[in-house]
Structures are given as C-alpha cells and as structure tokens.
Write a protein that holds these residues in place. Structure first.
Motif, PDB file in Angstrom:
ATOM      1  N   ALA A 106     -12.398 -12.725 -34.158  1.00  0.00           N
ATOM      2  CA  ALA A 106     -12.355 -14.084 -33.605  1.00  0.00           C
ATOM      3  C   ALA A 106     -12.000 -14.059 -32.118  1.00  0.00           C
ATOM      4  N   LEU A 107     -11.090 -13.178 -31.757  1.00  0.00           N
ATOM      5  CA  LEU A 107     -10.690 -13.062 -30.355  1.00  0.00           C
ATOM      6  C   LEU A 107     -11.866 -12.570 -29.507  1.00  0.00           C
ATOM      7  N   TYR A 108     -12.585 -11.593 -30.039  1.00  0.00           N
ATOM      8  CA  TYR A 108     -13.737 -11.050 -29.318  1.00  0.00           C
ATOM      9  C   TYR A 108     -14.852 -12.101 -29.198  1.00  0.00           C
ATOM     10  N   ASP A 109     -15.056 -12.859 -30.251  1.00  0.00           N
ATOM     11  CA  ASP A 109     -16.094 -13.891 -30.246  1.00  0.00           C
ATOM     12  C   ASP A 109     -15.773 -15.030 -29.291  1.00  0.00           C
ATOM     13  N   SER A 110     -14.504 -15.133 -28.889  1.00  0.00           N
ATOM     14  CA  SER A 110     -14.136 -16.200 -27.941  1.00  0.00           C
ATOM     15  C   SER A 110     -14.714 -15.958 -26.550  1.00  0.00           C
ATOM     16  N   GLY A 111     -15.145 -14.725 -26.304  1.00  0.00           N
ATOM     17  CA  GLY A 111     -15.665 -14.376 -24.993  1.00  0.00           C
ATOM     18  C   GLY A 111     -14.600 -13.977 -23.999  1.00  0.00           C
ATOM     19  N   ASP A 112     -13.345 -13.913 -24.454  1.00  0.00           N
ATOM     20  CA  ASP A 112     -12.235 -13.615 -23.552  1.00  0.00           C
ATOM     21  C   ASP A 112     -11.733 -12.183 -23.698  1.00  0.00           C
ATOM     22  N   VAL A 113     -12.547 -11.319 -24.297  1.00  0.00           N
ATOM     23  CA  VAL A 113     -12.231  -9.893 -24.387  1.00  0.00           C
ATOM     24  C   VAL A 113     -13.340  -9.121 -23.665  1.00  0.00           C
ATOM     25  N   TYR A 114     -12.945  -8.231 -22.792  1.00  0.00           N
ATOM     26  CA  TYR A 114     -13.932  -7.455 -22.051  1.00  0.00           C
ATOM     27  C   TYR A 114     -13.426  -6.028 -21.869  1.00  0.00           C
ATOM     28  N   LYS A 115     -14.357  -5.123 -21.563  1.00  0.00           N
ATOM     29  CA  LYS A 115     -14.026  -3.708 -21.415  1.00  0.00           C
ATOM     30  C   LYS A 115     -13.856  -3.361 -19.944  1.00  0.00           C
ATOM     31  N   GLY A 116     -12.886  -2.523 -19.654  1.00  0.00           N
ATOM     32  CA  GLY A 116     -12.657  -2.112 -18.282  1.00  0.00           C
ATOM     33  C   GLY A 116     -11.758  -0.900 -18.222  1.00  0.00           C
ATOM     34  N   SER A 117     -11.538  -0.398 -17.016  1.00  0.00           N
ATOM     35  CA  SER A 117     -10.635   0.732 -16.817  1.00  0.00           C
ATOM     36  C   SER A 117      -9.283   0.217 -16.360  1.00  0.00           C
ATOM     37  N   TYR A 118      -8.245   0.883 -16.828  1.00  0.00           N
ATOM     38  CA  TYR A 118      -6.899   0.460 -16.468  1.00  0.00           C
ATOM     39  C   TYR A 118      -6.132   1.645 -15.935  1.00  0.00           C
ATOM     40  N   GLU A 119      -5.402   1.385 -14.892  1.00  0.00           N
ATOM     41  CA  GLU A 119      -4.477   2.383 -14.387  1.00  0.00           C
ATOM     42  C   GLU A 119      -3.196   1.666 -13.990  1.00  0.00           C
TER      43      GLU A 119
END
Length: 629
Positions: A106-119
């Motif tokens: 449900a969280l992913y379907d909200s459109g507010d989850v995305y992939k990225g790099s973190y440091e």
C-alpha cells in the motif's frame, strides 16, 4: 480502548526501562477494563535487523533460534509482573509478515516510495542514519553517544518531506496527540526545521522481511516494527478485531523513540490512507543515582525485591515514580524501595486490613450491618467518591504517581477514622451497633480501595477482597455494595514487614564477623584515580584455539579497531573456541604483557566468575576500540 507498548528488541534481556513502560501500559489497560471499556493491550518483541543477526551469531545460533530463545524471557517476566496483555506480538510470526507485506505494498502504491542511493552517518545500535541537523562536531549518536560510521548503500526511500505540512496541521488540530507538552514541543521543533525523506530498506541486511516489490531489499527494522500495531489486530484480513480497535488510543514508549511513532508512523499511515493513532505518550527515563536504568539486568532481584512473590511491590514502586510530565523518574537506593513497601503497603494498607478484620472476628459472626451512623461517616463516604473522581483525572493526565498517592490519602484517612472513633472501645452492648457501623464502613472502604488499586497492584486487590469475604472480585467503585453477614478471614498479613537491617545480616559470615568483614571491604577499596588508570576497550574475538598442555587456556586473536592483539584467557572449560569467534568483549588494553605457557598475552578479557565463567559482553554492538568507562 487499544493501548500498546513498543515491541522490545531481543538483542538483550528485558531491563528496568522495559518494565516501567509495560507496567504503565498495563495499568492503563486494567483501568479501562475497570471502567467497562472493551480493551486490547499489545506488547511483544522486535526480532529482525542487523543487531539481532549479530547477537545470534555471537550466541552461536541461527537468528530464528536466537529469537525463539529470547522471546520466552520477556514472556516469563511479564507473567511474573502480572502483565495482562491480550497479545504478545512477535515480528517473526506469519501473521505479522503477511500484514507487513500488505502495508508495504500500500505504501509503494501511494507513489511515495522511490529507489535511490544513500550515504550518511550511521548508528549501528540505533540501526538508523543520523540526519545532518542532529550531528554534533564529534559525530556521535545523539542517543548512544557513540561514534557514527559512514555508510553508503542503495535504498528505497519514503517521501516523508511531502507530509510535513499535514503533520504540522495534525499537531495543531490535535494538541494532545503527543503527550507530554515537552515531547510535543520537541517534535514541533523538528517539523519547523523541515523533514527529510527517509530510507526504509537495507540492502546490506539479510535478517528481516523482504520488500514485496523488490525481494533484494529488506525493510528497515524500525519501519517494519511500527506496522506490528496493526498486524497484531488482523490488518492483513481486515478482521473484525482490526476494525474494532484501530486506530490505537495510546502508544506508550520512552522519549527516545517518539520521532518514529509521532512523525514517521503517522506520515506512512497518511500515505496509505489509514487512520492515525489517537495519542503518543512518551515518558522520561527511569533513573537511579542520576543514571538511566536501561542497561539494568535482573530487575526482579537487583533491588532486593522483598516478598517471595514480589509482583505488586515492584509494580507499586514503578507506578509511584511514574509521572510522564517529568524528564526522569528517579528511583532512589534500595532502602527507599523498602521504605515504600513498608510504609504504604505493609503499614498503611496491610495493618488497616489486619486491624479491622481482627475486630470483626473478635466481636461479630460476620460483616455487621451499618445501623447507627455517627461522626466522620459522611466524610469518608464523600471522600471515597472524590477519590474515584480524582483518580480518573490523574490517569487521564498520565500522572500515575499522583493517582496512587490520591488512593493512599484515602487509605490514611480510613486509618484515622478507626483511630478517631476508637472503635475498639465500643464492644459494650449499648455501643455495639455503632461499633458494627464503623467496622462495616471500614471494610467497605477497604473494598472500595481494592477496586481503585486493582489496575496498579492487582494481586493485592484480590487478596483484600478475599479476606473480607468476597468470592468474586467486585470491580465497581460505588459505596455500599459490600454484603452484610459475609464471613471474613482471620486477617493474616498480606504484606509482611521487611527489616532492611535484618536482611543485611542474612549472610552468616557477615553476622558472625562484622568487624572483619568491614575491614576486608575497606582494604579492597581503590581510589577513583587508580580506577582511571585502567584502559578498558571494546574488542572483537577474531579467532580462538586451545593451547597445548593447558586445558583451561585459550589463545585468542582480538581486533581493537586500530590494532590486533594476541591474548590468553582461562575460559577453555566454559567456552568452545568456535563459539567465541565474532563475539564483542571488553578488555583491559593497558595491562603489562605476560607470557603464559610460552604464549605472549597482551591484555586481559573481563569476565564474571562464580559457578561458571561468563564473559562481560555488550548489550548492543559498539565500534571497536570504544573506551568503556
């Protein structure tokens, strides 16, 4: 009414801080049951994440086997403390896993989850990246005060920043959403300074729940843990229990985890279009001598719990310190814990019960009928009602210490009532009806008190009602419900007094030779300056092997972060070499080198010895080389 504790991390045994939160939540649950509310009370354990995986490795167990070993320790303690939870939630349960996957989808379907790099700077004990705005010049974790690691990895992120304005509006529209005000103001300050998107997955961790939309990533343990409050109710199937109790009425916790519960958790619920919890209640730390008790072991023994089944003594002491407006709840030295037991339970309440029961048994066949009213009667009946009303106010304000003291004011008033009326002098035929009325009022007051104290000290409440002749527990705080004619018991003490001085003399050696013992203790004292000479450091055991011809000795290679050392330890009879590899230990780093069985040893490992030898290890992972003070 739905109340929760946090689910506790199983990388260590339960400590006094866990007991504090759980007893407070239990008192809330019991009080609302008393008021006739339908209650669901959740507690449990958080079993995933890197720290759990490492603790399992150090124990020589698989993560699941380690969790299966630790969870019953919490269950046993809560049973001993008479915790009335409706569920003990484990995040390794299938119900939780399925519910977590549904929420993550449900969280992913909200459109507010995305992939990225973190440091960024990472705290391993917290298992979280520390935002730049929270960093000190020394780059220490603001909670653990430990050096942070620089970590870079690919993660999934949640757009927390998107929900800043909605969260701010929610705080202003619901001023009691976070309690007390000090916690609310801290979070408002964070909101005013701006929120950043947060990482919600780990690609470097293997023990946890995989993201349903990318199995290569494990959900970040703190994000997963928050979901348990819904998964425990049957969120996965939209069960009747879930529809009845969600959203939670109160999430209780210590103040250091409010950010997760009052900012991140509500924002995720907003994204998933789900109702928000009604209130987040965050208490200060339980302290002793100015230090937090979050590292205390053996909480049911360390402070000299006095009865053979010390449940209510422990609960009484904890609740008597519990005022959530305070930054800390100070627990004084053990003698004060005994004083609380002796003064409040044994003297005020226990002696009142024994005295009244003794007079009834001596002068009547059962509970006498109240036929002859007199001085002070109206005062105590009115005080009973006002006590109940005040209790409701104090519990609503989370002032549990004041709530308990309010009840004890009534207990002390009934003691004065017995004294003022001099009831023991009224056994003559012409005054016996008045005697019977006073004793009835006193017994009814004890029944009334037992109802009011039942959320805090339930065992004690039940014992009181049994001794005054009730076969089933009466939960109604209304004056005049005690039946006439019941046979009361003989009034055996339910709170045996504890003589602290006698307790100190229990050991025969101390009693037989007190002067020699004192001299011995004095001779073993060291100055603080001498203690400061020791350089205690955190190290990790890299390898361990037997030393030929020495059955008790092992040769160890340890890593201090900046250097590796060889050491000899006399632990071969208690540890298998393979079980030691990877274990973090504490060593004396500045000990003069020694040669033992032709093997050089550069330091000493700390351990406790008695019937067995147990290494001094750490509750959570710390950077190698960290100084122990």
């Amino acid at each position: 009414f739905y109340v929760t504790t946090p689910i506790y991390y199983v990388n260590g045994e339960p400590h006094a801080g866990h007991a504090y939160t759980t007893i407070v939540a239990d008192a809330l649950a019991r009080y609302h049951r008393l008021k006739g509310n339908d209650v669901f009370f959740l507690t449990g354990v958080d079993e995933h994440g890197a720290n759990i995986h490492k603790a399992a490795e150090n124990s020589g167990l698989s993560p699941q086997a380690y969790c299966d070993k630790m969870a019953p320790i919490f269950i046993k303690l809560w049973k001993r403390l008479n915790i009335s939870n409706d569920i003990f939630m484990r995040t390794t349960s299938d119900m939780h896993k399925r519910g977590a996957e549904k929420f993550l989808t449900a969280l992913y379907d909200s459109g507010d989850v995305y992939k990225g790099s973190y440091e960024g700077h990472y705290c391993r004990p917290c298992e979280r990246f520390v935002p730049e705005k929270e960093l000190t010049d020394e780059k220490l974790c603001p909670i653990h005060k430990l050096p942070l690691e620089w970590l870079e990895e690919e993660n999934y992120f949640f757009r927390l920043s998107k929900y800043q304005d909605r969260l701010l509006a929610h705080f202003h529209e619901n001023p009691d959403f976070v309690y007390p005000a000090a916690r609310r103001n801290e979070l408002l300050s964070i909101l005013d300074s701006g929120l950043e998107d947060i990482s919600i997955s780990r690609s470097s961790v293997s023990w946890g729940i995989s993201l349903p939309f990318d199995p290569e990533h494990i959900v970040y343990v703190w994000i997963e843990a928050l979901m348990n409050y819904m998964t425990a109710l049957g969120y996965e199937t939209d069960s009747e229990q879930y529809r009845t109790f969600w959203p939670a009425d109160v999430h209780t916790m210590a103040k250091d985890i409010t950010r997760f519960h009052a900012l991140i958790w509500p924002a995720m619920l907003m994204a998933a279009n789900l109702p928000l919890p009604k209130q987040v209640v965050a208490h200060g730390f339980l302290t002793k001598d100015g230090e937090a008790l979050s590292k205390t072991r053996g909480i049911c023994h360390r402070y000299g719990l006095v009865p053979s089944k010390p449940t209510d003594w422990m609960r009484s002491v904890i609740i008597s310190c519990a005022n959530l407006v305070s930054e800390t709840m100070a627990i004084t030295v053990r003698i004060v814990w005994h004083a609380r037991y002796n003064a409040d339970l044994a003297n005020d309440l226990g002696n009142l019960l024994n005295r009244v029961l003794g007079l009834v048994n001596k002068n009547f066949e059962g509970i006498p009928e109240p036929t002859t009213s007199g001085e002070f009667d109206n005062e105590i009946t009115a005080m009973a009602q006002t006590t109940a009303e005040k209790l409701d106010e104090h519990i609503s304000a989370c002032a549990f210490d004041v709530a308990l003291e309010t009840i004890w004011e009534f207990v002390r008033r009934i003691n004065r009532y017995v004294q003022q009326t001099q009831v023991w002098t009224l056994a003559k035929p012409e005054t016996k009806p008045r005697m019977g009325t006073i004793l009835y009022n006193s017994l009814e007051a004890l029944r009334f008190i037992s109802v009011l104290i039942s959320p805090f000290v339930p065992d004690t409440a039940e014992k009181i009602q049994k001794q005054i002749g009730l076969t089933e527990f009466d939960t109604v705080a209304e004056w005049g419900r005690l039946p006439v004619g019941l046979t009361v018991s003989r009034g055996e003490p339910i709170f045996p007094r504890v003589d602290v001085k006698k307790q100190k003399q229990k050991q025969p050696k101390e009693a037989a030779q007190p002067k020699q013992k004192k001299a011995k203790e004095t001779s073993r004292l060291v100055s603080f300056a001498d203690f400061q000479k020791l350089d205690l450091r955190v190290a990790r055991i890299l390898s361990a092997e037997p030393i030929e011809g020495a059955d008790r000795l092992l040769k160890l290679q340890v890593d201090l972060g900046t250097e590796k050392r060889q050491m000899v330890a006399g632990i071969a009879e208690h540890y298998k070499p393979e079980a030691l590899v990877g274990k973090q230990v504490i060593i004396v780093a500045n000990l003069e080198p020694a040669t033992i069985r032709n093997v050089e040893s550069h330091g000493m490992i700390l351990a406790g010895s008695g019937d067995s030898v147990v290494l001094a290890t750490l509750e959570t992972e710390m950077p190698l080389g960290t100084q122990v003070r």
